[in-house]
Write a protein that holds these residues in place. Structure first.
Motif, short mmCIF file in Angstrom:
data_model
loop_
_atom_site.label_atom_id
_atom_site.label_comp_id
_atom_site.label_asym_id
_atom_site.label_seq_id
_atom_site.Cartn_x
_atom_site.Cartn_y
_atom_site.Cartn_z
N ALA A 23 1.06 -1.19 0.27
CA ALA A 23 0.26 -0.49 -0.01
C ALA A 23 0.75 1.04 -0.05
O ALA A 23 1.00 2.23 -0.43
N VAL A 24 1.60 0.87 0.68
CA VAL A 24 2.97 2.59 0.80
C VAL A 24 3.51 2.91 0.06
O VAL A 24 3.70 4.10 -1.15
N ALA A 25 4.33 1.75 -1.12
CA ALA A 25 5.34 1.61 -2.19
C ALA A 25 3.74 1.94 -3.60
O ALA A 25 4.47 3.11 -4.03
N ALA A 26 3.16 2.00 -3.44
CA ALA A 26 1.81 2.18 -4.95
C ALA A 26 1.48 3.47 -4.64
O ALA A 26 2.14 4.00 -5.15
N ALA A 27 1.58 3.93 -3.04
CA ALA A 27 1.11 5.52 -2.78
C ALA A 27 1.91 6.00 -3.45
O ALA A 27 1.54 7.63 -4.37
N LEU A 28 3.57 5.95 -3.10
CA LEU A 28 4.91 6.84 -3.32
C LEU A 28 4.62 6.65 -4.66
O LEU A 28 5.39 8.09 -5.28
N ALA A 29 4.51 5.42 -5.27
CA ALA A 29 4.82 5.62 -6.60
C ALA A 29 3.92 5.96 -7.52
O ALA A 29 3.65 6.28 -9.12
N ASN A 30 2.45 6.56 -7.58
CA ASN A 30 1.82 7.07 -7.84
C ASN A 30 1.32 8.81 -8.53
O ASN A 30 1.33 9.38 -6.79
N PRO A 31 1.84 8.88 -9.44
CA PRO A 31 1.93 10.37 -9.47
C PRO A 31 0.86 11.68 -8.95
O PRO A 31 0.72 12.37 -8.32
N GLU A 32 -0.07 10.90 -8.62
CA GLU A 32 -1.29 11.64 -8.70
C GLU A 32 -1.43 11.55 -6.92
O GLU A 32 -3.02 12.19 -6.44
N ALA A 44 12.35 -0.91 7.58
CA ALA A 44 11.68 -1.34 6.78
C ALA A 44 11.62 -0.70 5.86
O ALA A 44 10.97 -0.42 4.20
N LEU A 45 12.05 1.02 5.66
CA LEU A 45 11.99 1.76 5.13
C LEU A 45 13.33 2.34 4.10
O LEU A 45 13.10 2.72 2.89
N ALA A 46 13.76 1.37 4.67
CA ALA A 46 15.72 0.87 3.75
C ALA A 46 15.60 0.50 2.20
O ALA A 46 16.16 1.72 1.35
N PRO A 47 15.08 -0.08 1.81
CA PRO A 47 14.62 -0.12 0.19
C PRO A 47 13.92 1.40 -0.82
O PRO A 47 14.16 0.93 -1.78
N PHE A 48 13.38 2.03 0.15
CA PHE A 48 12.40 2.79 -0.94
C PHE A 48 13.24 4.47 -0.67
O PHE A 48 13.55 4.86 0.31
N ALA A 49 13.02 4.63 -1.85
CA ALA A 49 14.05 5.77 -2.25
C ALA A 49 12.88 7.19 -2.55
O ALA A 49 12.13 7.10 -2.67
N ILE A 50 12.41 7.67 -1.27
CA ILE A 50 11.77 8.75 -0.10
C ILE A 50 12.29 10.08 -0.52
O ILE A 50 13.05 11.03 -0.44
N PRO A 51 11.11 10.88 -1.16
CA PRO A 51 11.88 12.02 -1.94
C PRO A 51 12.12 12.81 -0.26
O PRO A 51 11.31 13.01 0.53
N SER A 52 12.43 13.90 -0.55
CA SER A 52 13.45 14.40 0.57
C SER A 52 11.81 15.98 0.84
O SER A 52 12.55 15.86 1.94
N THR A 53 11.47 15.60 0.35
CA THR A 53 10.03 16.76 1.05
C THR A 53 8.90 16.12 1.39
O THR A 53 8.20 17.30 1.82
N ILE A 54 9.13 14.85 1.45
CA ILE A 54 8.51 13.96 2.35
C ILE A 54 8.74 14.28 3.68
O ILE A 54 10.09 13.11 3.62
N PRO A 55 8.46 14.71 4.70
CA PRO A 55 8.55 13.96 6.40
C PRO A 55 8.92 12.41 7.10
O PRO A 55 7.53 11.93 6.01
N GLU A 156 -4.29 2.43 -5.83
CA GLU A 156 -3.86 2.99 -6.90
C GLU A 156 -4.05 3.48 -8.51
O GLU A 156 -3.22 4.29 -9.35
N SER A 157 -3.80 2.20 -8.31
CA SER A 157 -4.72 2.64 -10.26
C SER A 157 -5.91 1.79 -10.87
O SER A 157 -5.72 1.67 -12.22
N VAL A 158 -6.70 1.26 -9.85
CA VAL A 158 -8.03 1.26 -10.52
C VAL A 158 -8.68 2.40 -10.23
O VAL A 158 -9.08 2.76 -9.55
#
Length: 251
Positions: A23-32, A44-55, A156-158
């Motif tokens: 759920a979290v990965a899909a939300a991060l990947a959805n530009p909308e 848990a967060l180590a594999p994710f490239a989280i934008p610096s704009t997100i706290p 995020e996709s339907v």
């Protein structure tokens, strides 16, 4: 909790929280999707490239458990998000009108209120490439962590269309060229017999009550799934999955 970025604040009214990797990965990947904040363990967060704009707030598992409903399987991460922007039914129906080979089905739910069921139906809709999901606005659960978790990223996709008046929406769906098939165990015709080769809108009612009478009369055909007499009925999410498979594999 350790922190990166802004100071943590209370969840804003109307902002759902999602949990779990999918759920979290899909939300991060959805530009909308606007992701406002993420809590998680460092592992848990180590594999994710989280934008610096997100706290990002690094937290222990016990801290995360306080952010979600009891026993929610957060898998070490929680995200606070904005609900997606509304999509209009007319815009969704316009897709495929110029492509005669587009036979993606539409799923319509009549007062299905269980978020686990709605999430599971979204997941099946994604699996079988449905055009979208249509529900009533007042008689369907809001976006939230339970739906996002059950949908396993499909939220995020339907496209999910919420309408005020389902009968009016079914009329608009018919005008767009869809054959509206309502699923009910009492129908003499099977789903395979009812669908034909045209684009279909699969209409399902809530468990127990089924479709309301006003919804049935706005269907072109009522049909049943050919289940054994050993079982009285199927869970609505199971029925939706089977119906979507049937629509995807018809000749």
């Amino acid at each position: 909790m350790a922190k990166r970025g802004h100071r943590p604040s209370q969840a804003a009214a109307g902002r759902p929280r999602f949990w779990g990797r999918h759920a979290v990965a899909a939300a991060l990947a959805n530009p909308e999707r606007v992701v406002r904040k993420i809590w998680g363990t460092r592992e848990a967060l180590a594999p994710f490239a989280i934008p610096s704009t997100i706290p990002v707030v690094f937290a222990e598992v016990t801290d995360l458990a306080r952010l979600v409903p009891a026993d929610a399987p957060h898998q070490g991460m929680v995200a606070e998000v904005d609900p997606l922007e509304d999509t209009w039914l007319g815009d969704l129906l316009a897709q495929g009108r110029t492509d005669p080979d587009d036979r993606r089905p539409l799923v319509v739910l009549d007062q299905v209120t269980d978020p686990h069921n709605v999430g599971a139906i979204l997941r099946s809709a994604a699996a079988f490439d449905a055009l979208g999901l249509v529900t009533q606005d007042r008689h369907a659960p809001p976006e939230g962590g339970v739906i996002a978790r059950a949908a396993s990223g499909a939220l995020e996709s339907v496209p999910w269309i919420r309408v005020v008046n389902l009968a009016r929406a079914l009329e608009e769906i018919a005008e767009a060229g869809f054959w509206r098939v309502g699923l009910t165990g009492e129908a003499p015709m099977t789903l395979a017999e009812a669908m034909g080769g045209q684009r279909v809108a699969l209409v399902l009612g809530a468990e127990g009550e089924g479709m309301r009478a006003n919804t049935e009369v706005h269907c072109d055909q009522l049909a049943r799934l050919p289940i054994s007499a050993k079982v009285e009925s199927l869970n609505v999410s199971n029925a939706a999955a089977i119906a979507l498979y049937a629509a995807a594999t018809r000749g």
